[in-house]
Design an enzyme around this catalytic site. Structure first.
Site, PDB file in Angstrom:
ATOM      1  N   ASP A 178       0.846  -1.194   0.000  1.00 22.56           N
ATOM      2  CA  ASP A 178       0.000   0.000   0.000  1.00 22.56           C
ATOM      3  C   ASP A 178       0.886   1.250   0.000  1.00 22.56           C
ATOM      4  OD1 ASP A 178      -2.384   1.643   0.489  1.00 22.56           O
ATOM      5  OD2 ASP A 178      -1.595   1.832   2.531  1.00 22.56           O
ATOM      6  N   GLY A 204      -5.226   3.046  -3.336  1.00 23.17           N
ATOM      7  CA  GLY A 204      -6.443   3.707  -3.778  1.00 23.17           C
ATOM      8  C   GLY A 204      -6.162   4.896  -4.661  1.00 23.17           C
ATOM      9  N   LYS A 209      -8.767  -4.586  -3.691  1.00 24.26           N
ATOM     10  CA  LYS A 209      -7.344  -4.908  -3.657  1.00 24.26           C
ATOM     11  C   LYS A 209      -7.130  -6.423  -3.634  1.00 24.26           C
ATOM     12  CE  LYS A 209      -5.403  -0.740  -1.550  1.00 24.26           C
ATOM     13  NZ  LYS A 209      -4.434  -0.236  -0.559  1.00 24.26           N
ATOM     14  N   ASP A 226      -1.972  -0.727   5.943  1.00 31.16           N
ATOM     15  CA  ASP A 226      -2.233  -0.036   7.208  1.00 31.16           C
ATOM     16  C   ASP A 226      -3.703   0.247   7.486  1.00 31.16           C
ATOM     17  OD1 ASP A 226      -2.328   2.146   5.176  1.00 31.16           O
ATOM     18  OD2 ASP A 226      -2.563   3.398   6.952  1.00 31.16           O
TER      19      ASP A 226
END
Length: 284
Positions: free
Chosen positions: A7, A42, A211, A234
């Site tokens: 991420d 994202g 994801k 996270d």
């Protein structure tokens, strides 16, 4: 070969929005060992491409919370939202006076008035919500404006919801009550998938875009078994990729629901937790 999905915000990126030298070098060490290190975020495809370029890194990009998979100039797949769905999502957000970004094939499109909207909302909310500071809120607005690939428009009609292939609708607000009302209206829908990377955000994509789904498809594309999938994250939008990864590494600053399903917990983002994880947890 292992497939390692990392991420960005709160994980690989520092608070100043950069990939530190320590994290860059750790990624290169994994790549030198033959592992496929991917970025799963994202953020928009254009934003991620620029961040990697500035760090001199080449990685598969899983963008828009799984809406797009892109590697070595090949678009593996792209899940765009239908035009009428995007219009309905916008109508609801607009009625509630919410800030909205549209992630498209031409970058992130946002109304020029959006920054003023957020600043005004911050002024309205702060006297009633002491859970965050003005400094934090102002930095959050700056982070939104620092994205690469932003395109400002004067009116919503300047965005072609069909031709622009909108793959994510991003709603942002400092007003918890407003977000709660929007969630109540959005969540019953079966033609969208909702996730978030923080309490101020509602991230909306295609129901086939997550994801976890994109990570599985990327693994299949490269014939990598599930036992060799690693995920580092996270926040709540990382849960789906944790659900398909054999090794699940939560940042020290991660939310509790992610830590609860992790196999390892590394250092905080500001202490180069990704580099520590890549060097200490992958081969153990």
């Amino acid at each position: 070969m292992k497939l390692i999905a990392i991420d960005l915000d709160g994980t690989l990126l520092s608070r100043t929005g950069v990939i530190t030298e320590a994290n860059q070098e750790a990624i290169r060490r994994r790549q030198a060992k033959g592992d496929l290190v991917s970025i799963s975020s994202g953020r928009s495809i254009h934003d991620i491409e620029e961040l990697l370029k500035r760090s001199d890194l080449s990685c598969p990009i899983l963008s828009g919370n799984g809406a797009i998979a892109f590697y070595e100039n090949e678009r593996i797949y792209y899940h765009a939202l239908p035009k009428d769905v995007v219009q309905e999502l916008w109508n609801v957000a607009h009625e509630h006076g919410a800030y909205v970004e549209f992630y498209t094939n031409a970058g992130v499109k946002v109304l020029r008035s959006g920054t003023d909207l957020l600043k005004g909302e911050l002024d309205e909310v702060l006297p009633h919500d002491q859970s965050f500071t003005r400094e934090w809120g102002e930095r959050e607005i700056e982070i939104q404006n620092e994205q690469f690939g932003l395109t400002y428009v004067d009116a919503i009609e300047d965005i072609d919801f069909e031709a622009d292939e909108v793959y994510k609708v991003f709603v942002y607000s400092f007003d918890r009550r407003k977000l709660h009302e929007l969630r109540k209206l959005y969540e019953p829908r079966t033609d969208i998938l909702i996730t978030t990377a923080g309490w101020t955000k509602i991230e909306i994509g295609h129901p086939k875009a997550s994801k976890g789904m994109v990570l599985t498809q990327l693994a299949e594309h490269h014939d990598i078994p599930p036992s060799d999938i690693v995920a580092i994250g996270d926040n709540l939008n990382d849960i789906s990729m944790f659900e398909v990864a054999e090794k699940r590494i939560a940042m020290g600053n991660a939310v509790d629901p992610l830590k609860d399903i992790s196999t390892h917990i590394t250092k905080d983002v500001e202490a180069d937790g990704v580099a520590y994880a890549l060097d200490h947890y992958i081969d153990n």
